[in-house]
Design a protein around this motif. Structure first.
Motif, PDB file in Angstrom:
ATOM      1  N   PRO A  87       0.844  -1.326   0.185  1.00 47.58           N
ATOM      2  CA  PRO A  87      -0.072  -0.022  -0.074  1.00 47.58           C
ATOM      3  C   PRO A  87       1.132   0.916   0.025  1.00 47.58           C
ATOM      4  CG  PRO A  87      -0.803  -1.514   1.935  1.00 47.58           C
ATOM      5  CD  PRO A  87       0.556  -2.165   1.389  1.00 47.58           C
ATOM      6  N   SER A  88       2.045   1.086   0.208  1.00 51.67           N
ATOM      7  CA  SER A  88       3.068   2.606   0.193  1.00 51.67           C
ATOM      8  C   SER A  88       3.242   3.049  -0.847  1.00 51.67           C
ATOM      9  CB  SER A  88       4.235   2.283   0.642  1.00 51.67           C
ATOM     10  OG  SER A  88       5.138   0.785   0.140  1.00 51.67           O
ATOM     11  N   ARG A  89       2.942   2.211  -2.501  1.00 46.82           N
ATOM     12  CA  ARG A  89       2.987   2.117  -3.638  1.00 46.82           C
ATOM     13  C   ARG A  89       1.630   1.531  -4.835  1.00 46.82           C
ATOM     14  NH1 ARG A  89       7.074  -1.869  -2.739  1.00 46.82           N
ATOM     15  NH2 ARG A  89       6.076  -3.318  -3.523  1.00 46.82           N
ATOM     16  N   LEU A  90       1.038   2.787  -4.878  1.00 45.39           N
ATOM     17  CA  LEU A  90      -0.061   2.620  -4.786  1.00 45.39           C
ATOM     18  C   LEU A  90      -0.110   3.180  -6.957  1.00 45.39           C
ATOM     19  CD1 LEU A  90      -2.185   3.779  -2.267  1.00 45.39           C
ATOM     20  CD2 LEU A  90      -1.429   0.662  -2.960  1.00 45.39           C
ATOM     21  N   VAL A 158      -6.288   6.183  -3.435  1.00 43.53           N
ATOM     22  CA  VAL A 158      -5.039   6.016  -3.432  1.00 43.53           C
ATOM     23  C   VAL A 158      -4.634   7.298  -2.758  1.00 43.53           C
ATOM     24  CG1 VAL A 158      -4.670   4.810  -5.329  1.00 43.53           C
ATOM     25  CG2 VAL A 158      -4.243   7.734  -5.471  1.00 43.53           C
ATOM     26  N   ASN A 161      -4.734   6.549   1.548  1.00 41.65           N
ATOM     27  CA  ASN A 161      -3.124   5.196   2.583  1.00 41.65           C
ATOM     28  C   ASN A 161      -2.235   6.258   1.905  1.00 41.65           C
ATOM     29  OD1 ASN A 161      -5.050   2.656   2.211  1.00 41.65           O
ATOM     30  ND2 ASN A 161      -5.164   3.365  -0.302  1.00 41.65           N
ATOM     31  N   PRO A 163       0.422   7.037   0.060  1.00 45.57           N
ATOM     32  CA  PRO A 163       0.839   6.151  -0.630  1.00 45.57           C
ATOM     33  C   PRO A 163       2.347   6.792   0.247  1.00 45.57           C
ATOM     34  CG  PRO A 163      -0.073   7.389  -1.901  1.00 45.57           C
ATOM     35  CD  PRO A 163      -0.360   7.513  -0.288  1.00 45.57           C
ATOM     36  N   ARG A 164       4.001   6.603  -0.626  1.00 46.98           N
ATOM     37  CA  ARG A 164       5.268   7.025  -0.945  1.00 46.98           C
ATOM     38  C   ARG A 164       5.640   6.563  -2.033  1.00 46.98           C
ATOM     39  NH1 ARG A 164       8.989   4.117   3.369  1.00 46.98           N
ATOM     40  NH2 ARG A 164      10.022   5.593   2.808  1.00 46.98           N
ATOM     41  N   LEU A 166       3.563   7.630  -6.101  1.00 44.35           N
ATOM     42  CA  LEU A 166       2.189   7.202  -6.699  1.00 44.35           C
ATOM     43  C   LEU A 166       2.304   6.783  -8.553  1.00 44.35           C
ATOM     44  CD1 LEU A 166      -0.615   7.984  -6.018  1.00 44.35           C
ATOM     45  CD2 LEU A 166      -0.732  10.415  -7.197  1.00 44.35           C
ATOM     46  N   PHE A 196       5.383  12.264  -1.598  1.00 43.57           N
ATOM     47  CA  PHE A 196       5.453  11.231  -2.129  1.00 43.57           C
ATOM     48  C   PHE A 196       6.133  10.993  -3.314  1.00 43.57           C
ATOM     49  CE2 PHE A 196       1.065  12.150  -2.996  1.00 43.57           C
ATOM     50  CZ  PHE A 196       0.497  12.927  -4.273  1.00 43.57           C
TER      51      PHE A 196
ATOM     52  N   THR B 237      -3.160  -3.503  -4.696  1.00 43.66           N
ATOM     53  CA  THR B 237      -1.694  -3.370  -4.024  1.00 43.66           C
ATOM     54  C   THR B 237      -2.337  -2.531  -3.387  1.00 43.66           C
ATOM     55  OG1 THR B 237      -3.580  -1.086  -5.679  1.00 43.66           O
ATOM     56  CG2 THR B 237      -1.475  -2.187  -6.440  1.00 43.66           C
ATOM     57  N   LEU B 238      -3.485  -2.120  -2.631  1.00 46.87           N
ATOM     58  CA  LEU B 238      -4.684  -1.739  -1.577  1.00 46.87           C
ATOM     59  C   LEU B 238      -3.967  -2.959  -0.089  1.00 46.87           C
ATOM     60  CD1 LEU B 238      -7.347  -0.067  -3.058  1.00 46.87           C
ATOM     61  CD2 LEU B 238      -5.199   1.337  -2.218  1.00 46.87           C
TER      62      LEU B 238
END
Lengths: 261, 336
Positions: A87-90, A158, A161, A163-164, A166, A196, B237-238
């Protein structure tokens, strides 16, 4: 107006690819899509991957997302090999791919639900909806939204969450030009606020020039890196700025479109 | 003048009340009044035209027809917007009165259509007044056979279909079986089922379940297989687990298909139910039909068919109602 989701935002991820090659097995044999792609993206950087349609850029995003594994070479985030989605890469796709049976709010809550945090995160979901201007449409169903609103909802899904990284796969490709311009400006604002790292796949030269700090130009399939161009202009950028026009010509030549000049 | 006429027009169309003492001023439902007139005429015909051979329920029939006429007239004059849902059906109300009148003329009044094959409506009414207990019992016994079998078969079909749609191993082993055995009509299993099961009741439940199982399993499987793979990419991915992917992505995405399967399963379960009741169970509406045929009681036969039509159509309407609630997000679905 809320501008960020959290006071403390994680730093963007750095991305490394090393001699990445990828192909698909089709009934007509092997279809090469990526060839020897070596690339470094610094934390918090905004990089555009530019190339002809269908050249294999999207495959590269899927590899970085961890949805597929590269056939050859290595892909890493913060110098750790990527083996699975996280979930850090969305990803945001060209189609919003909202779940049609869920309201906008339920769609945005998807990631928090998947990781079991949804109960403590109602405020967070509200802020994500504010961030993309969809608070009033929280209870709407996806088929009641315009294309631009649906894509905003996909962005909120996204962003909520934190994300780090995107990964944007031509997210504005199907929008009308006015909506696209608005969302381009919003993307820059979100990126500047949240820090990000952003990888944007596009075949729109102007979009790459407006948004990215660095543009990686790919060849037609199988995609190889042809060239890198740094865009030093400050944000917000204007599409008519002479320095961008000069870069635009340079990029078009690299893409083999010199006859259009 | 003009504006009053317009108000009246809207009032009669959408049931909008005007200002002031609204009920008195609101225009009546004209179609309803016409239908009330038709029912009155039918009542007069039933009452005044003597039967060829007197039927015991002719007076009651005339009374009922008068009652319907009064209800329609009352509704048309006083119902206002509350009844606007039935306004479009005024021609149907009128047509039913006409059919009832014609039916009586051809049977009870002139005998143009021969007995016992063409019983008049008053004799069917007699079935409902004199044989109600047996009919109720039959409806009850049919439901007791149908519903457990349908629920069990639907649930197993759903789980089987979801497994086949999701897991490669389940698909490898399950799909050929569905392909091979699925086309067999559940009625073909009847002799075997009645042989293997301890009683005719459990055998019939099994057959109803089987008839429901296959369409639900096949359609659920194809629904799960057909889910847009980008939906899974998003969930993965989530951070969605496999359980999350099945329950929150595959199942809701496949639900429209599941309901098509449930609809088809319900239809074939009716067929199996009636045949099982005729062949083995000796209870329920199917048995009632056979019993009535044995006595050449054609009025009972028609009476039971009407009850059956109401019951089955009601069950399908219920299923569609549930579906519309569950799939409210979906647009442009088949209407029942």
């Amino acid at each position: 107006m809320v501008t960020t989701l959290d006071a403390t935002v994680d730093q963007g991820l750095s991305i490394q690819t090393r001699s990445v090659g990828h192909w698909f097995d089709t009934k007509d044999g092997r279809l090469d899509v990526l060839e020897d792609v070596t690339l470094d993206v610094a934390p918090g950087e905004f990089v555009a991957l530019l190339g002809p349609s269908g050249c294999g850029k999207s495959t590269l995003l899927r590899l970085i997302a961890g949805l597929d594994a590269p056939r050859t070479g290595k892909v890493g985030a913060d110098k750790v090999r990527i083996v699975a989605p996280h979930p850090s890469r969305l990803l945001v796709f060209q189609d919003p791919t909202l779940y049609p049976w869920r309201t906008v709010r339920q769609n945005v809550a998807l990631g928090l639900e998947a990781t079991g945090q949804v109960k403590d995160s109602q405020e967070r979901i509200d802020r994500a909806l504010d961030l993309v201007g969809l608070r009033d449409f929280a209870t709407a169903l996806p088929n009641e939204l315009s294309g631009g609103m649906a894509q905003r909802a996909a962005l909120a899904r996204v962003l909520v969450n934190n994300p780090r990284l995107l990964l944007l796969d031509e997210p504005l490709g199907k929008l009308d030009s006015l909506t696209r311009m608005t969302l381009q400006a919003e993307l820059v604002r979100l990126w500047q606020d949240a820090r990000f790292t952003t990888l944007l796949v596009t075949h729109d030269v102007e979009e790459a020039l407006l948004l990215a700090e660095r543009i990686i130009i790919f060849s037609p399939r199988p995609a190889r890196i042809v060239r890198e161009i740094r865009v030093d202009a400050s944000y917000p950028r204007h599409r008519d700025a002479p320095e961008l026009q000069a870069l635009r010509r340079e990029i078009l030549v690299s893409l083999g479109h010199d006859h259009e000049l | 003048m003009n504006s009053i006429a317009q108000t009246d027009r809207f009032a009669s169309l959408g049931g909008i009340r005007g200002n002031g003492p609204a009920f008195a001023l609101a225009a009546p439902w004209k179609g309803g009044l016409a239908a009330a007139g038709a029912w009155s005429l039918t009542a007069v015909l039933t009452w005044a035209w003597p039967d060829l051979t007197p039927w015991p329920r002719t007076e009651l029939l005339a009374l009922l027809e008068t009652g319907i006429a009064l209800l329609l007239a009352g509704g048309a004059l006083l119902g206002g917007p509350r009844l606007s849902v039935i306004y479009p059906y005024d021609r149907w109300f009128g047509a039913l009165a006409a059919i009832l009148a014609l039916w009586q003329v051809l049977t009870a009044k002139t005998g143009l259509l021969p007995l016992p094959f063409f019983p008049p409506p008053q004799s069917i009414l007699e079935v409902y007044t004199d044989d109600a207990a047996r009919l109720f019992e039959s409806v009850w016994r049919s439901l007791v056979l149908l519903i457990p079998g349908y629920v069990i078969g639907g649930a197993l079909g759903f789980v089987t279909g979801a497994s086949i749609g999701w897991s490669k191993a389940a698909n490898y082993w399950g799909h050929p079986v569905l392909r091979f055995v699925g086309p067999l009509p559940a009625t073909a299993w009847l002799p075997i089922a009645f042989f293997f099961f301890p009683g005719s009741h459990s055998a019939s439940t099994f057959l109803v379940g089987l008839a429901t199982f296959f369409p639900v399993a096949v359609l659920t499987a194809s629904g799960v297989k057909g889910v847009n793979s980008a939906y899974y990419d998003i969930a993965r991915t989530l951070g969605g687990s496999e359980r999350f992917l099945i329950l929150k992505v595959a199942v809701p995405a496949a639900l429209p298909n599941v309901f098509v399967g449930l609809f088809m399963g319900l239809g074939s379960s009716f067929a199996v139910l009636i045949i099982a009741e005729m062949m083995g169970v000796k209870a329920g509406l199917g048995w009632y039909l056979q019993w009535a045929q044995g006595w050449a009681a054609y009025a009972n036969l028609y009476g039971a068919l009407i009850v059956m039509a109401l019951l089955f159509s009601g069950l399908i309407s219920l299923l569609f109602h549930v579906r519309d609630r569950v799939l409210a997000w979906q647009k442009g679905i088949v209407r029942w």
